[in-house]
Design a protein around this motif. Structure first.
Motif, short mmCIF file in Angstrom:
data_model
loop_
_atom_site.label_atom_id
_atom_site.label_comp_id
_atom_site.label_asym_id
_atom_site.label_seq_id
_atom_site.Cartn_x
_atom_site.Cartn_y
_atom_site.Cartn_z
N UNK A 173 -0.06 -41.74 -3.16
CA UNK A 173 -1.46 -41.57 -3.59
C UNK A 173 -2.11 -40.36 -2.91
N UNK A 174 -1.83 -40.19 -1.61
CA UNK A 174 -2.39 -39.03 -0.90
C UNK A 174 -1.85 -37.73 -1.49
N UNK A 175 -0.57 -37.73 -1.81
CA UNK A 175 0.03 -36.52 -2.39
C UNK A 175 -0.57 -36.21 -3.75
N UNK A 176 -0.78 -37.26 -4.58
CA UNK A 176 -1.40 -37.05 -5.89
C UNK A 176 -2.82 -36.51 -5.74
N UNK A 177 -3.57 -37.09 -4.80
CA UNK A 177 -4.94 -36.63 -4.57
C UNK A 177 -4.96 -35.18 -4.12
N UNK A 178 -4.06 -34.83 -3.21
CA UNK A 178 -3.98 -33.44 -2.74
C UNK A 178 -3.57 -32.51 -3.87
N UNK A 179 -2.66 -32.98 -4.70
CA UNK A 179 -2.22 -32.18 -5.84
C UNK A 179 -3.37 -31.93 -6.81
N UNK A 180 -4.20 -32.95 -7.03
CA UNK A 180 -5.36 -32.79 -7.91
C UNK A 180 -6.35 -31.78 -7.33
N UNK A 181 -6.55 -31.84 -6.00
CA UNK A 181 -7.46 -30.88 -5.36
C UNK A 181 -6.96 -29.45 -5.54
N UNK A 182 -5.67 -29.26 -5.32
CA UNK A 182 -5.08 -27.92 -5.47
C UNK A 182 -5.18 -27.46 -6.92
N UNK A 183 -4.96 -28.40 -7.86
CA UNK A 183 -5.05 -28.06 -9.28
C UNK A 183 -6.46 -27.61 -9.64
N UNK A 184 -7.47 -28.35 -9.14
CA UNK A 184 -8.87 -27.98 -9.42
C UNK A 184 -9.19 -26.62 -8.81
N UNK A 185 -8.70 -26.39 -7.60
CA UNK A 185 -8.96 -25.10 -6.94
C UNK A 185 -8.30 -23.96 -7.71
N UNK A 186 -7.09 -24.19 -8.19
CA UNK A 186 -6.41 -23.17 -8.98
C UNK A 186 -7.13 -22.90 -10.31
N UNK A 187 -7.66 -23.97 -10.93
CA UNK A 187 -8.41 -23.79 -12.17
C UNK A 187 -9.67 -22.95 -11.93
N UNK A 188 -10.36 -23.24 -10.80
CA UNK A 188 -11.54 -22.43 -10.46
C UNK A 188 -11.15 -20.97 -10.26
#
Length: 278
Positions: A127-142
């Motif tokens: 779950x922590x890895x998925x959450x971190x992955x989502x954060x990185x994905x959002x940052x990359x989209x920005x």
């Protein structure tokens, strides 16, 4: 803080490592994008280091488990004369699955009390890895949106620069044309001035009256204009006399005086005009 040039070099090396043989997407190199990409590269480097440490730790534990398994196998053989080789194919598969699960979950043994906490920890890490992955994905989209907006702005600026250069070239051509016209007019003016001077010298050599020169005629024209302006109040004065109730004899005298003065002025004007026409 590291110099900007050093950060740009680190970012370029990191992108080359990430994309390998594939081409690196185009992006605008400026302090903002360099700072973002450098931050991502640092996080990636830390993650790679953590993964490497985990892998090395797992290798060490696997080696320890293999040693312990060999020890237990030897112990079984010595105590009850039992060997995994004596198990059926199904039993061997179950045993191997149990061992692999224990190694993967890093449990100290294969008991249920060891497996349950290990599975729970693995789920939490997932779950922590998925959450971190989502954060990185959002940052990359920005970052992608910012890069897209920057590219659009850059394209607009390039078009504005082209328009400005075109306008500048047109204005430069106009200025050059005006300069050429001015040079032409200056040359013609000099040519006419020398021509007038030469003509005046020729006329003067032939005995022409100096009062008929160009400058004299210009002066006479100006004087004629002034004289015409002077006649205007005289005419108005004459009209005022004509409007008076007579004393007839006095009126005739004034009228005659005004007529003579007017005739004198008109004769002078006629003489001057005739001289200018010559």
């Amino acid at each position: 803080m590291e110099p900007l040039e050093e950060r740009e070099t680190q970012v370029a090396a990191w992108l080359k490592k990430i994309f390998g043989d594939h081409p690196i997407p185009q992006y605008e190199v400026n302090p903002r994008t360099t700072e973002i990409l450098h931050h991502l590269s640092e996080r990636n480097r830390v993650r790679d280091r953590d993964v490497y440490l985990v892998v090395e730790d797992l290798k060490q534990k696997a080696s320890e488990y293999e040693s312990e398994a060999k020890y237990l196998q030897d112990l079984l053989m010595e105590s009850v004369n039992f060997s995994p080789a004596n198990l059926s194919s199904t039993g061997s598969r179950y045993l191997n699955a149990l061992v692999d699960s224990s190694v993967a979950l890093e449990t100290k043994d294969t008991s249920l009390a060891s497996f349950i906490p290990a599975v729970n920890d693995l789920t939490s890490n997932l779950f922590r890895t998925k959450s971190k992955s989502e954060e990185i994905k959002i940052e990359l989209e920005k970052l992608e949106k910012n890069l897209t907006a920057t590219l659009v702005l850059e394209k607009c600026l390039q078009e504005d620069v082209k328009k400005a250069e075109l306008h500048q070239s047109i204005e430069r051509a106009k200025v050059d044309n005006r300069r050429q016209n001015m040079d032409f007019l200056k040359a013609k003016s000099e040519e006419f001035r020398f021509g007038i001077k030469a003509a005046e010298e020729q006329l003067s050599a032939r005995g022409m009256d100096a009062s008929l020169s160009h400058q004299s005629l210009v002066a006479l024209s100006e004087k004629l204009a002034r004289l015409k302006q002077q006649t205007i109040p005289l005419k108005k004065k004459l009209e005022s006399y004509l409007d008076l109730m007579p004393n007839p004899s006095l009126a005739r005298v004034k009228i005659e005086e005004a007529k003579r003065e007017l005739d004198s002025i008109e004769a002078e004007l006629t003489r001057r005009v005739d001289m200018m026409e010559l």
